[in-house]
Enzyme design. Structure first.
Site, PDB file in Angstrom:
ATOM      1  CB  ILE B 489      32.745  70.682 -52.504  1.00 57.25           C
ATOM      2  CG1 ILE B 489      32.372  69.265 -52.899  1.00 57.25           C
ATOM      3  CG2 ILE B 489      34.022  70.717 -51.703  1.00 57.25           C
ATOM      4  CD1 ILE B 489      33.232  68.698 -53.984  1.00 57.25           C
ATOM      5  N   GLY B 490      31.921  71.936 -49.394  1.00 54.05           N
ATOM      6  CA  GLY B 490      31.939  71.504 -48.004  1.00 54.05           C
ATOM      7  C   GLY B 490      31.833  72.641 -47.007  1.00 54.05           C
ATOM      8  NE  ARG B 531      41.844  77.167 -57.788  1.00 54.17           N
ATOM      9  CZ  ARG B 531      40.756  77.913 -57.988  1.00 54.17           C
ATOM     10  NH1 ARG B 531      39.549  77.407 -57.830  1.00 54.17           N
ATOM     11  NH2 ARG B 531      40.872  79.172 -58.345  1.00 54.17           N
ATOM     12  CB  THR B 533      39.578  78.524 -48.078  1.00 49.36           C
ATOM     13  OG1 THR B 533      38.488  77.615 -47.982  1.00 49.36           O
ATOM     14  CG2 THR B 533      39.481  79.545 -46.957  1.00 49.36           C
ATOM     15  N   GLY B 715      45.936  75.854 -48.206  1.00 56.11           N
ATOM     16  CA  GLY B 715      44.949  74.800 -48.425  1.00 56.11           C
ATOM     17  C   GLY B 715      44.980  73.777 -47.311  1.00 56.11           C
ATOM     18  CB  VAL B 716      42.732  72.860 -44.827  1.00 54.80           C
ATOM     19  CG1 VAL B 716      42.375  71.812 -43.790  1.00 54.80           C
ATOM     20  CG2 VAL B 716      43.355  74.075 -44.154  1.00 54.80           C
ATOM     21  N   GLY B 717      42.233  70.889 -47.269  1.00 54.06           N
ATOM     22  CA  GLY B 717      41.386  69.721 -47.466  1.00 54.06           C
ATOM     23  C   GLY B 717      42.068  68.436 -47.885  1.00 54.06           C
ATOM     24  CD  GLU B 718      43.721  68.428 -52.899  1.00 49.73           C
ATOM     25  OE1 GLU B 718      44.209  69.575 -52.935  1.00 49.73           O
ATOM     26  OE2 GLU B 718      43.658  67.687 -53.876  1.00 49.73           O
TER      27      GLU B 718
END
Lengths: 163, 779
Positions: B489-490, B531, B533, B715-718
């Protein structure tokens, strides 16, 4: 399915003359995507608010969702598919990749079309000028910063190679 | 600068570099194929008839005029869906009762929100399909809707469902209520704690419904063959989650359905539930042709899962020295039209950043006549921490303690127990706070002009583990192909290639990463929960190791030695005994056919060691007192990212998440009319940040490796969407001298607060009479 609801529209798209059978309710966006098979131009809203469908029409950036296909008769259209010079990416395309200026990528074609139009008008835009010009293109992933950096870096490269 | 240094700093060859993403050229040339770009020969186009009412009983549905329209090939209603049992199933990041799943997708007896689908049509072109949907006649008994979470909890409130199975305080019961879940966590004795406190602050907060706002609309195309085999092309955060949901709603076996995930144009949690896919399958089954469904932007706003509105009460008790002695949190979260669990997620997050010896959390999920709420980036944590961080800001001022120091002295750390029972593994809350404290931004003087101030706040997200699968195929030239089941997604494909390259001793460019469909890779859960990566990266690591193990005997054969003597270290096979020259995977590749044939590594796991994520954001703002508009002068986001695999995309996640949080804080909100209809159904009135609204966001990556991942990934994105709500609230409170506890802090609301303050101070100026109404901000 009678002919009075459809008409043949002929336009120059990325330099090639293309004729399509367009429904009278068809937008230029749908004509490009569904009739001409050029799916690089994206739909985001169909109300002219997000800029994902930006294309050049007779030298101006337009939201192709707000242009009727019939209005494109005889027009010169440039889409994201026409930005690269053959197999050579346009500096904007390269700089978008180098700066990680895209995440999902759905808004990228619209940004590239708008940014190319900016650099054709103004080869050395400031941060504020770049942000102002691109304010009609929404991106929900990046927060814009890398996009602005990529556009200004591409401008710098184009200026130095033009010398 | 931050004192903490990653233990493997400088040891990695590929991790931490910034290669061009492998799918990049397709995305800058318009070649990448998203859900909308699917075209199948003989394809029909679908349309959906949706409820014009927010609440009502369906008395009759007459599809005969639609069916008679030339060019219409199939019409379907709720009658075409199988009856499903009262049974809860895991569904992506949430859970869903099967009984409600089919009525969410096509309403049968009742419509529960404006935009609720009632019937669907497939026709030769999209215009005929739309015309046909408009010819379907539905008779309704219109009922009074309830939209506000607190009103929906009242005894006499309109009921969405007659009886529901609710889980209240851990017990399953049949209730006649709009409350579908009550979550309680407790620690120590809050009452005794508050009695001991030197300072108690208790405040109430409100936040509005917001939408994920992905730019790509929902799309689905399906082809059902007469032998029962089904193919679905769609933009989704989880191909396997689509397969499970469609199989459940339509009562199919999983092996009959193949889901091909197309490129996805943003999701942020909103592209986990299915909306169009079951309808496309139903219409394809009826017509025998492929059917493509699309959703308009207005329908996305009014009929797909947004994030909960909330009402909360936060109470914190402090000792004079700043120690938190007790804390309680009460909240009601909007569930939307069906039972939901997002309030529970808020309950898990709300007190997590701090050590709380005495605490209680009570959170209610409350059903309202709005679309069923879906996940949105760190679901439910932003609403909860908005209140907590506002109270922490007030406490820091009342106690005269620096806001970062106050957070540091109460910071959660390894070994402590979170209020929901989890014992903290290694986390980076303290390192994050220290890096923020030592940052150039925080060390610079806070802005001191009129209507200027600095604010900061913490963010937290639990992060998810879940199931992932990967294969690593070694090519005959020693390059590698990685296939995973995680939708990208990114930019995650680049991260998968980096981790495989690091493990195999290759360059990132020598690895080709791709996303498999449900037939080509083992089960993999959704791209969500930060989740991918972490968990799918772990699967890639396991698959790479498996490939290495399979290659060791091949090397032994070439070296004519015992396989036990072959090790793989520092990017090459090496012998522990004889003096063989090290052999790389590139060198071995051409010799694979002669030493036993192809090598394909497999990696699958149920990941459970995800490290939680903490971040702190600092903002300097200036508020225009005449318009109420906030301008961000400087913004810094600090976050513990574990290990930054591809730092450019890590920074991108942080900047993008912060931007969404800034939009939530300053402008975004659902505005409803008195009949429960959404009034702002487009990007013009649902005001997301543009290039002109966000500043340069500086990022500081803190790397406290997660011990549960081979490369320390967490995890980083959220996490980065969480801090901006409190950060902006605290900065604006400082700038205007009055605290607003209701989001968004839009110009009209801020202007009204300034005017109210001036009126109260007796300084009414005729020229500054407010005409503000709580409507979305003008652009």
């Amino acid at each position: 399915m009678s002919m009075d609801t459809k008409r043949i529209v002929t336009a120059s798209i990325n330099g090639a003359e293309i004729s399509v059978m367009a429904d009278n309710r068809m937008s230029l966006l749908e004509m490009l995507r569904d009739a001409a098979g050029l799916t690089g131009t994206k739909e985001g809203c169909m109300t002219g608010d997000c800029g994902a469908c930006s294309v050049m029409m007779n030298g101006r950036v337009v939201d192709s969702c707000l242009v009727m296909a019939a209005e494109a008769e005889g027009a010169e259209i440039e889409t994201v598919e026409g930005i690269a010079d053959g197999k050579n990416l346009h500096p904007l395309q390269r700089k978008f990749l180098e700066h990680a200026a895209l995440q999902c990528g759905i808004c990228t074609p619209g940004f590239l079309v708008s940014a190319k139009a900016l650099l054709e008008k103004n080869p050395d835009p400031s941060d504020a000028e770049t942000r102002y010009w691109l304010a009609g293109n929404l991106c929900r992933c990046t927060g814009y910063q890398q996009i602005i950096d990529a556009v200004r870096d591409a401008a710098a490269e184009m200026r130095s190679s033009a010398k | 600068m931050a004192a903490f240094t990653h233990p493997n700093h400088g040891k990695y060859k590929v991790i931490g570099t910034r290669p061009i993403r492998h799918d990049g050229e397709d995305k800058v040339t318009g070649r990448a194929r998203y859900g909308a770009d699917v075209h199948q020969p003989g394809m029909l186009h679908g349309a959906v008839l949706r409820s014009p009412h927010a609440h009502g009983r369906i008395l009759s549905v007459d599809t005969s005029r639609a069916e008679a329209l030339p060019g219409v090939r199939a019409v379907a209603t709720a009658k075409d869906l199988p009856e499903l049992p009262d049974k809860v199933m895991a569904s992506g990041e949430g859970i869903e009762n099967q009984r409600y799943m089919s009525t969410r997708i096509l309403a049968g007896e009742k419509v529960l929100f404006k935009g609720h689908p009632i019937a669907t049509v497939a026709a030769d072109d999209p215009w005929i399909a739309q015309d046909a949907a408009a010819l379907i006649e539905v008779k309704y008994e219109v009922l009074e809707p309830v939209l506000d979470v607190l009103k929906a909890m009242e005894d006499g409130a309109p009921r969405l469902h007659d009886k529901i199975t609710a889980t209240l305080m851990g017990k399953k019961e049949q209730v006649d209520s709009n409350v579908c879940l009550h979550t309680r966590f407790q620690a120590g004795d809050p009452e005794a704690g508050f009695a001991e406190a030197d300072l108690v602050i208790e405040r109430e907060f409100r936040t509005k419904t917001v939408h994920q706002g992905y730019i790509e609309p929902h799309h689905a195309t399906a082809l059902a063959l007469s032998d029962g085999q089904i193919t679905i092309w769609t933009s989704t955060q989880g191909a396997f989650a689509v397969r499970e949901q469609v199989a459940t709603v339509l009562k199919k076996e999983l092996s009959k359905i193949k889901v091909i995930p197309m490129e996805i144009g943003g999701g942020f949690g909103g592209k986990i539930p299915v909306y169009l896919e079951p309808l496309a399958v139903l219409l394809s089954e009826k017509s025998g042709k492929p059917v493509k469904m699309t959703m308009s932007r207005a329908d996305i706003f009014q009929a797909t899962g947004p994030a909960s509105a909330s009402a909360s009460r936060v109470k914190f008790g402090f000792k004079k020295d700043g120690t938190i002695i007790a804390a309680t949190f009460w909240a009601a979260y909007e569930a939307g039209a069906y039972p939901n669990i997002y309030g529970m997620m808020g309950a898990m997050c709300v007190l997590a950043p701090y050590k709380i010896p005495n605490g209680q959390v009570d959170v209610y999920d409350v059903m309202t006549n709005t679309p069923k709420v879906a996940a949105y980036r760190a679901p439910s944590s932003p609403q909860a921490l908005f209140g907590v961080e506002s109270v922490m800001d007030e406490a820091s001022k009342a106690l005269g303690i620096d806001p970062i120091e106050l957070r540091l002295m109460n910071a959660a750390e390894e070994g402590e127990q979170r209020i929901d029972g989890l014992k903290w593994p290694r986390i980076g809350m303290i390192e994050t706070l220290e890096a923020a404290r030592d940052s150039a931004h925080y060390k610079s003087p806070a802005p001191s002009g009129p209507n200027q101030a600095r604010g900061l706040a913490i963010g937290f997200w639990v992060n998810a583990g879940m199931q992932s699968s990967a294969t690593v195929g070694i090519n005959m030239d020693g390059t590698a192909n990685v296939v995973t089941g995680s939708v990208d997604i990114g930019g995650s494909r680049a991260s998968m290639a980096i981790m495989a390259a690091e493990t195999l001793g290759l360059k990132a460019e020598e690895v080709r990463p791709s996303v498999g469909d449900t037939d080509s890779i083992g089960h993999t859960d959704i791209t969500a929960g930060s989740r991918t990566t972490y968990a799918t990266g772990h699967a890639v690591y396991l698959a790479s190791l498996d490939a290495i193990e399979q290659m060791k005997p091949r090397v032994a054969k070439l070296w004519d030695c015992d396989p036990a003597e072959v090790v793989f270290e520092e990017g090459a096979f090496r012998s522990t005994k004889n003096g063989q020259e090290p052999m790389t995977v590139r060198q071995l590749g051409p010799k694979l056919p002669a030493t036993g044939g192809p090598v394909q590594g497999q990696g699958s796991l149920m990941a459970t060691a995800q490290g939680s994520g903490f971040g702190l954001h600092i903002a300097d703002v200036e508020v225009d007192p005449d318009t109420g508009k906030t301008t961000i002068l400087r913004y810094t986001a600090v976050q513990d990212v574990g290990t930054a695999i591809h730092p450019a995309y890590v920074e991108g996640q942080i900047i993008g998440g912060a931007t969404q949080g800034i939009g939530w804080a300053l402008n975004e909100e659902y505005v409803h009319g008195d009949k429960g209809e959404l009034l702002n159904t487009g990007f013009l009135d649902y005001r997301m940040p543009t290039t002109l609204d966000v500043p340069v966001i500086e990022t500081i990556l803190v790397e406290v490796p997660n011990p549960g991942h081979p490369y320390g990934v967490r995890g980083v994105g959220e996490t980065p969407i969480v801090p901006p709500l409190g950060t902006m609230g605290n900065a604006i409170a400082g700038a205007i001298g009055v605290r607003i506890r209701e989001l968004p802090l839009s110009p009209p609301r801020v202007q009204a607060a300034i005017a109210a303050k001036e009126n109260a101070a007796g300084k009414t100026e005729a020229a500054r009479e407010t005409t503000a109404k709580p409507v979305p901000a003008q652009s």
